[in-house]
Design a protein around this motif. Structure first.
Motif, PDB file in Angstrom:
ATOM      1  N   UNK A 146      28.312  29.163  26.998  1.00 59.25           N
ATOM      2  CA  UNK A 146      27.539  29.168  26.051  1.00 59.25           C
ATOM      3  C   UNK A 146      27.585  30.130  25.018  1.00 59.25           C
ATOM      4  N   UNK A 147      27.888  31.554  25.520  1.00 62.32           N
ATOM      5  CA  UNK A 147      27.922  32.606  24.533  1.00 62.32           C
ATOM      6  C   UNK A 147      29.310  32.610  23.891  1.00 62.32           C
ATOM      7  N   UNK A 148      29.323  33.173  22.744  1.00 64.58           N
ATOM      8  CA  UNK A 148      30.361  33.283  21.837  1.00 64.58           C
ATOM      9  C   UNK A 148      31.568  34.183  22.774  1.00 64.58           C
ATOM     10  N   UNK A 149      32.664  33.737  22.406  1.00 61.66           N
ATOM     11  CA  UNK A 149      33.867  34.387  23.336  1.00 61.66           C
ATOM     12  C   UNK A 149      34.891  35.270  22.386  1.00 61.66           C
ATOM     13  N   UNK A 150      34.916  36.339  22.939  1.00 59.41           N
ATOM     14  CA  UNK A 150      36.043  37.347  22.190  1.00 59.41           C
ATOM     15  C   UNK A 150      37.186  37.600  22.872  1.00 59.41           C
ATOM     16  N   UNK A 151      38.317  37.415  22.441  1.00 58.40           N
ATOM     17  CA  UNK A 151      39.634  37.684  23.047  1.00 58.40           C
ATOM     18  C   UNK A 151      40.526  38.237  22.225  1.00 58.40           C
ATOM     19  N   UNK A 152      41.266  39.501  22.683  1.00 59.79           N
ATOM     20  CA  UNK A 152      42.410  40.079  22.069  1.00 59.79           C
ATOM     21  C   UNK A 152      43.686  39.487  22.317  1.00 59.79           C
ATOM     22  N   UNK A 153      44.697  39.368  21.265  1.00 58.78           N
ATOM     23  CA  UNK A 153      45.860  38.950  21.645  1.00 58.78           C
ATOM     24  C   UNK A 153      46.952  39.497  20.578  1.00 58.78           C
ATOM     25  N   UNK A 154      48.297  39.570  21.338  1.00 62.99           N
ATOM     26  CA  UNK A 154      49.350  40.204  20.407  1.00 62.99           C
ATOM     27  C   UNK A 154      50.181  39.389  19.454  1.00 62.99           C
ATOM     28  N   UNK A 155      51.000  39.829  18.716  1.00 62.63           N
ATOM     29  CA  UNK A 155      51.697  38.867  17.821  1.00 62.63           C
ATOM     30  C   UNK A 155      52.638  38.133  18.565  1.00 62.63           C
ATOM     31  N   UNK A 156      53.126  38.594  19.685  1.00 69.89           N
ATOM     32  CA  UNK A 156      54.145  37.829  20.504  1.00 69.89           C
ATOM     33  C   UNK A 156      53.719  36.301  20.950  1.00 69.89           C
ATOM     34  N   UNK A 157      52.330  36.434  21.281  1.00 70.92           N
ATOM     35  CA  UNK A 157      52.028  35.217  21.893  1.00 70.92           C
ATOM     36  C   UNK A 157      50.768  34.643  21.137  1.00 70.92           C
ATOM     37  N   UNK A 158      50.610  35.032  20.090  1.00 73.63           N
ATOM     38  CA  UNK A 158      49.424  34.209  19.375  1.00 73.63           C
ATOM     39  C   UNK A 158      49.429  32.869  19.066  1.00 73.63           C
ATOM     40  N   UNK A 159      50.559  32.391  18.546  1.00 76.44           N
ATOM     41  CA  UNK A 159      50.562  30.800  18.608  1.00 76.44           C
ATOM     42  C   UNK A 159      50.475  30.193  19.878  1.00 76.44           C
ATOM     43  N   UNK A 160      51.181  30.558  20.905  1.00 74.26           N
ATOM     44  CA  UNK A 160      50.976  30.007  22.053  1.00 74.26           C
ATOM     45  C   UNK A 160      49.787  29.891  22.611  1.00 74.26           C
ATOM     46  N   UNK A 161      48.946  31.163  22.420  1.00 75.14           N
ATOM     47  CA  UNK A 161      47.591  31.566  23.052  1.00 75.14           C
ATOM     48  C   UNK A 161      46.831  30.514  22.358  1.00 75.14           C
ATOM     49  N   UNK A 162      46.847  30.286  21.110  1.00 78.05           N
ATOM     50  CA  UNK A 162      45.838  29.610  20.389  1.00 78.05           C
ATOM     51  C   UNK A 162      46.049  28.003  20.794  1.00 78.05           C
ATOM     52  N   UNK A 163      47.338  27.477  21.007  1.00 76.07           N
ATOM     53  CA  UNK A 163      47.565  26.244  21.439  1.00 76.07           C
ATOM     54  C   UNK A 163      46.994  25.990  22.911  1.00 76.07           C
ATOM     55  N   UNK A 164      47.045  26.942  23.852  1.00 71.65           N
ATOM     56  CA  UNK A 164      46.493  26.824  25.209  1.00 71.65           C
ATOM     57  C   UNK A 164      44.702  26.780  24.999  1.00 71.65           C
ATOM     58  N   UNK A 165      44.240  27.684  24.206  1.00 72.00           N
ATOM     59  CA  UNK A 165      43.065  27.663  23.633  1.00 72.00           C
ATOM     60  C   UNK A 165      42.264  26.074  23.185  1.00 72.00           C
ATOM     61  N   UNK A 166      43.190  25.510  22.431  1.00 77.22           N
ATOM     62  CA  UNK A 166      42.798  24.280  21.874  1.00 77.22           C
ATOM     63  C   UNK A 166      43.095  23.316  23.235  1.00 77.22           C
ATOM     64  N   UNK A 167      43.951  23.327  23.889  1.00 73.70           N
ATOM     65  CA  UNK A 167      44.219  22.454  25.146  1.00 73.70           C
ATOM     66  C   UNK A 167      42.874  22.406  26.298  1.00 73.70           C
ATOM     67  N   UNK A 168      42.483  23.916  26.233  1.00 71.47           N
ATOM     68  CA  UNK A 168      41.210  23.926  27.146  1.00 71.47           C
ATOM     69  C   UNK A 168      39.935  23.841  26.448  1.00 71.47           C
ATOM     70  N   UNK A 169      39.520  24.400  25.013  1.00 72.73           N
ATOM     71  CA  UNK A 169      38.337  24.382  24.521  1.00 72.73           C
ATOM     72  C   UNK A 169      38.163  23.044  23.735  1.00 72.73           C
ATOM     73  N   UNK A 170      39.282  22.650  23.420  1.00 68.94           N
ATOM     74  CA  UNK A 170      39.217  21.168  22.393  1.00 68.94           C
ATOM     75  C   UNK A 170      39.539  21.679  21.061  1.00 68.94           C
TER      76      UNK A 170
END
Length: 279
Positions: free
Chosen positions: A155-179
């Motif tokens: 329920x708490x706000x989530x804060x993540x770091x990410x690098x330029x190499x993986x930012x797009x792939x990482x956000x797509x995975x977030x979309x898959x998991x979080x909606x």
């Protein structure tokens, strides 16, 4: 002989003007600076005419270097711990040294300053009353998706770091998991020339990133809205009862009466009463 002090000092995350006066003063006075990357930190220290001795303290040598630094602190030396940018220990080395210093009853003193996670939170427009800093997700897709699944119902706000190499792939995975509808704020290159703060949903963000290669460069903080917790009818009734009682009664009396009215457990009622009263 008096023991020294371990200073944990925040340094700028991009804009040198964010370096605090106290940080500069302490760095000039300490006997030693333990820096994540001495080559990187040397540029910053030279800018402020800081010529204190410096050695490398990073992920690959912290096990070896920690006892040596502790011995110097015990012998009376004052030591400053800095990372490449921002506040040490937040996805940066230093935990082992600080933990051991406490175990040896050595004074540990923070010199606060820039922190990318807190800076991003402050401009996100997403709730900051409760947040969870999760650092960098794993590099590989399978491990990264499993990592995000750990926070799927948080329920708490989530804060993540990410690098330029993986930012797009990482956000797509977030979309898959979080909606796709989950709100997210991307903060890129905070305090730097091409700083970006972009509010979006996880469904829209990958396309926005892919539309401009420049937005895929730099260092990223992703602030993701937590899950909205639906209050049960019983909990909603308790909250309403408590709010009315707290207008006239102290917390203890209001809790006792609310528990009798609703039939709910006293400790649960008391905890909610404290939250509602702001105590």
């Amino acid at each position: 002989m008096n023991q020294g002090t371990l200073y944990v000092i925040a340094t700028p995350i991009g804009n040198r003007a964010d370096m605090g006066e106290r940080a500069i003063s302490v760095l000039k006075q300490v006997d030693l600076i333990a820096a994540e990357d001495t080559r990187h930190s040397k540029i910053l220290l030279q800018h402020y005419n800081i010529d204190s001795s410096m050695l490398a303290y990073h992920d690959h040598n912290e096990e070896q270097m920690t006892p040596k630094l502790i011995q110097r602190l015990l012998a009376g030396d004052n030591i400053a711990l800095i990372s490449d940018a921002g506040t040490p220990l937040l996805s940066d080395p230093g935990y082992r040294l600080v933990k051991t210093a406490h175990e040896e009853s050595i004074k540990v003193s923070p010199i606060p300053g820039a922190c990318a996670a807190i800076a991003a939170l402050s401009v996100s427009g997403i709730a900051t009353d409760r947040f969870m800093f999760a650092g960098f997700p794993p590099h590989k897709q399978g491990a990264r998706q499993s990592f995000y699944q750990e926070f799927e119902h948080q329920a708490a706000t989530l804060v993540f770091y990410e690098s330029s190499h993986r930012i797009v792939a990482s956000v797509k995975d977030m979309q898959l998991v979080f909606g796709a509808e989950r709100k997210v704020v991307l903060a890129r290159e905070i305090t730097k020339l091409f700083e970006t703060v972009h509010s979006s949903t996880l469904g829209e963000l990958p396309e926005w990133l892919q539309a401009d290669n420049n937005q895929q460069k730099g260092e990223f903080v992703l602030v993701v809205d937590g899950v909205e917790v639906q209050m049960s009818p019983q909990s909603a009734e308790l909250e309403q009862v408590l709010k009315i009682l707290l207008e006239e009664l102290p917390v203890k009396q209001a809790s006792k009466m609310a528990a009798k009215i609703t039939g709910m457990k006293k400790n649960q009622v008391y905890k909610l009463a404290l939250e509602l009263s702001g105590k």
